[in-house]
Motif scaffolding. Sequence first.
Motif, PDB file in Angstrom:
ATOM      1  N   MET A   1      -8.634  10.367 -25.071  1.00 10.03           N
ATOM      2  CA  MET A   1      -9.004   8.975 -24.869  1.00 10.03           C
ATOM      3  C   MET A   1      -9.940   8.506 -25.971  1.00 10.03           C
ATOM      4  O   MET A   1     -10.741   9.267 -26.502  1.00 10.03           O
ATOM      5  N   GLY A   2      -9.901   7.223 -26.232  1.00  6.78           N
ATOM      6  CA  GLY A   2     -10.783   6.611 -27.207  1.00  6.78           C
ATOM      7  C   GLY A   2     -10.096   5.454 -27.892  1.00  6.78           C
ATOM      8  O   GLY A   2      -8.862   5.423 -27.992  1.00  6.78           O
ATOM      9  N   GLU A   3     -10.912   4.464 -28.307  1.00  9.85           N
ATOM     10  CA  GLU A   3     -10.369   3.271 -28.966  1.00  9.85           C
ATOM     11  C   GLU A   3      -9.300   2.599 -28.112  1.00  9.85           C
ATOM     12  O   GLU A   3      -8.309   2.089 -28.623  1.00  9.85           O
ATOM     13  N   ASN A   4      -9.485   2.630 -26.796  1.00  6.70           N
ATOM     14  CA  ASN A   4      -8.562   2.004 -25.841  1.00  6.70           C
ATOM     15  C   ASN A   4      -7.168   2.618 -25.868  1.00  6.70           C
ATOM     16  O   ASN A   4      -6.189   1.955 -25.516  1.00  6.70           O
ATOM     17  N   ARG A   5      -7.086   3.883 -26.273  1.00  7.22           N
ATOM     18  CA  ARG A   5      -5.782   4.547 -26.335  1.00  7.22           C
ATOM     19  C   ARG A   5      -5.816   5.822 -25.502  1.00  7.22           C
ATOM     20  O   ARG A   5      -6.839   6.499 -25.396  1.00  7.22           O
ATOM     21  N   ILE A   6      -4.655   6.136 -24.930  1.00  6.62           N
ATOM     22  CA  ILE A   6      -4.464   7.373 -24.168  1.00  6.62           C
ATOM     23  C   ILE A   6      -3.294   8.118 -24.779  1.00  6.62           C
ATOM     24  O   ILE A   6      -2.250   7.515 -25.077  1.00  6.62           O
ATOM     25  N   GLU A   7      -3.473   9.393 -24.974  1.00  4.63           N
ATOM     26  CA  GLU A   7      -2.400  10.203 -25.564  1.00  4.63           C
ATOM     27  C   GLU A   7      -2.116  11.396 -24.665  1.00  4.63           C
ATOM     28  O   GLU A   7      -3.041  12.076 -24.207  1.00  4.63           O
ATOM     29  N   ILE A   8      -0.843  11.626 -24.394  1.00  2.00           N
ATOM     30  CA  ILE A   8      -0.434  12.803 -23.621  1.00  2.00           C
ATOM     31  C   ILE A   8       0.108  13.841 -24.593  1.00  2.00           C
ATOM     32  O   ILE A   8       0.984  13.543 -25.406  1.00  2.00           O
TER      33      ILE A   8
ATOM     34  N   GLU B   1      -1.098   6.326 -18.770  1.00  2.00           N
ATOM     35  CA  GLU B   1      -1.413   5.099 -19.501  1.00  2.00           C
ATOM     36  C   GLU B   1      -1.422   3.893 -18.566  1.00  2.00           C
ATOM     37  O   GLU B   1      -2.343   3.072 -18.583  1.00  2.00           O
ATOM     38  N   GLN B   2      -0.422   3.801 -17.710  1.00  2.13           N
ATOM     39  CA  GLN B   2      -0.363   2.710 -16.746  1.00  2.13           C
ATOM     40  C   GLN B   2      -1.518   2.801 -15.752  1.00  2.13           C
ATOM     41  O   GLN B   2      -2.150   1.786 -15.410  1.00  2.13           O
ATOM     42  N   ALA B   3      -1.807   4.020 -15.291  1.00  2.36           N
ATOM     43  CA  ALA B   3      -2.864   4.207 -14.304  1.00  2.36           C
ATOM     44  C   ALA B   3      -4.204   3.716 -14.832  1.00  2.36           C
ATOM     45  O   ALA B   3      -4.929   2.972 -14.145  1.00  2.36           O
ATOM     46  N   TYR B   4      -4.550   4.104 -16.048  1.00  2.00           N
ATOM     47  CA  TYR B   4      -5.844   3.693 -16.590  1.00  2.00           C
ATOM     48  C   TYR B   4      -5.864   2.226 -16.982  1.00  2.00           C
ATOM     49  O   TYR B   4      -6.916   1.573 -16.928  1.00  2.00           O
ATOM     50  N   ARG B   5      -4.723   1.673 -17.337  1.00  2.72           N
ATOM     51  CA  ARG B   5      -4.673   0.238 -17.616  1.00  2.72           C
ATOM     52  C   ARG B   5      -4.980  -0.544 -16.347  1.00  2.72           C
ATOM     53  O   ARG B   5      -5.777  -1.491 -16.351  1.00  2.72           O
ATOM     54  N   LEU B   6      -4.389  -0.146 -15.227  1.00  3.86           N
ATOM     55  CA  LEU B   6      -4.650  -0.806 -13.950  1.00  3.86           C
ATOM     56  C   LEU B   6      -6.094  -0.601 -13.510  1.00  3.86           C
ATOM     57  O   LEU B   6      -6.749  -1.520 -12.998  1.00  3.86           O
ATOM     58  N   PHE B   7      -6.599   0.607 -13.687  1.00  2.72           N
ATOM     59  CA  PHE B   7      -7.970   0.944 -13.308  1.00  2.72           C
ATOM     60  C   PHE B   7      -8.964   0.129 -14.128  1.00  2.72           C
ATOM     61  O   PHE B   7      -9.937  -0.423 -13.594  1.00  2.72           O
ATOM     62  N   ASP B   8      -8.708   0.016 -15.422  1.00  4.52           N
ATOM     63  CA  ASP B   8      -9.602  -0.713 -16.315  1.00  4.52           C
ATOM     64  C   ASP B   8      -9.661  -2.193 -15.943  1.00  4.52           C
ATOM     65  O   ASP B   8     -10.700  -2.839 -16.065  1.00  4.52           O
ATOM     66  N   ARG B   9      -8.556  -2.729 -15.476  1.00  2.29           N
ATOM     67  CA  ARG B   9      -8.495  -4.146 -15.089  1.00  2.29           C
ATOM     68  C   ARG B   9      -8.911  -4.372 -13.642  1.00  2.29           C
ATOM     69  O   ARG B   9      -8.826  -5.490 -13.149  1.00  2.29           O
ATOM     70  N   ARG B  10      -9.330  -3.300 -12.968  1.00  4.65           N
ATOM     71  CA  ARG B  10      -9.740  -3.357 -11.556  1.00  4.65           C
ATOM     72  C   ARG B  10      -8.617  -3.879 -10.668  1.00  4.65           C
ATOM     73  O   ARG B  10      -8.853  -4.562  -9.676  1.00  4.65           O
ATOM     74  N   GLN B  11      -7.386  -3.523 -11.045  1.00  2.00           N
ATOM     75  CA  GLN B  11      -6.231  -3.892 -10.228  1.00  2.00           C
ATOM     76  C   GLN B  11      -5.912  -2.827  -9.180  1.00  2.00           C
ATOM     77  O   GLN B  11      -5.046  -3.028  -8.331  1.00  2.00           O
TER      78      GLN B  11
END
Length: 336
Positions: free
Chosen positions: A1-8, A317-327
């Motif tokens: 993680m970092g710079e708003n990116r997630i890598e698997i 990636e989707q999970a953390y995007r939703l989490f970050d937006r408090r969705q």
Amino acid sequence: MGENRIEIRRYPDPVPAPDEVVVRIKASGMCGSDLHHLHSDARSEAELVIEGHEPCGIVELVGDTVKPGQARVGDRVMVHHYDGCRTCEFCRSGRTQYCANGKVVFGGLNGDGAHADLMKVPAHTLIRLPDSLSFKTGAAVSCGTGTAFAAIERVGLTAEDTVAIFGQGPVGLSATMLAKAFGARVIALDVDAARLESAARFGADHVIDSSVEDPVAAVRALTRRGLGADKSLECSSVTSVREHAVQAIRPWGTACMVGVFGPLQISSDELIHHHKTIVGSLTFSKNQQEACALFVAERGLDVESLFTNEFGLDEAEQAYRLFDRRQIGKGVFVFD
């Protein structure tokens, strides 16, 4: 993680050193502190680690010097996500998070974590998971719920107390559930209606929407002679809310700062003239993690319901995007 990116990435399966074990992860929780890693500056290749500091699973491999009393293949375990020098007073007391001699934090700082099928850790970090608890419950206890438990112990909460809990995210909701199980009268505060609904469901005696009511006045109005709560826990990390958590307690009351990062700005008059106490509480010791799990098991608390969403690791990636937006509320990665 970092710079708003997630890598698997794919890594070779870990092999335990003599004093280590490999845990097959069954549940790995998402934590609000993960978002600080997500939005942080880029790390060098050498600094990259596997995220996930709420681990729970089954011991799959043990090192040659690991004693049966420490771990056996097949044990259901949580992980205390710290290592240290193992000899200082903090390490010896189980409060490894305070070690100043080469501390390791698994899952985000400088040690690989549990957002993976397998996780390698020192055997001394393992905490047995009671048979009656699910792996998801163990993941919650391994960070947020354990943190709430330690904060409740920090203020010495009793059944005679009224406690105001500011912030009803995963840690605050855990604190609400646990405080009710301790027998206390609970006032839960937040600005989000859905979180307040959860707080009421988890046992809060009163809920206050701080976006429409003066939180300090509202808490005082619910307390004996309008003096304020006996104790408060601040779980939001918001500077103004920290101030409210101190103002809302009675003279000689205690406020515990649980949310991390950011400044604390309090008038000295509030402390001196009203003889209030402010304490801090950072995560928990190994003994407290075990005690929390046993407390949850003995009282049949539905800690698993803190998780609002489940994901597979390929959905990170989707999970953390939703989490970050408090969705979503609190997410957890589950593994077959």
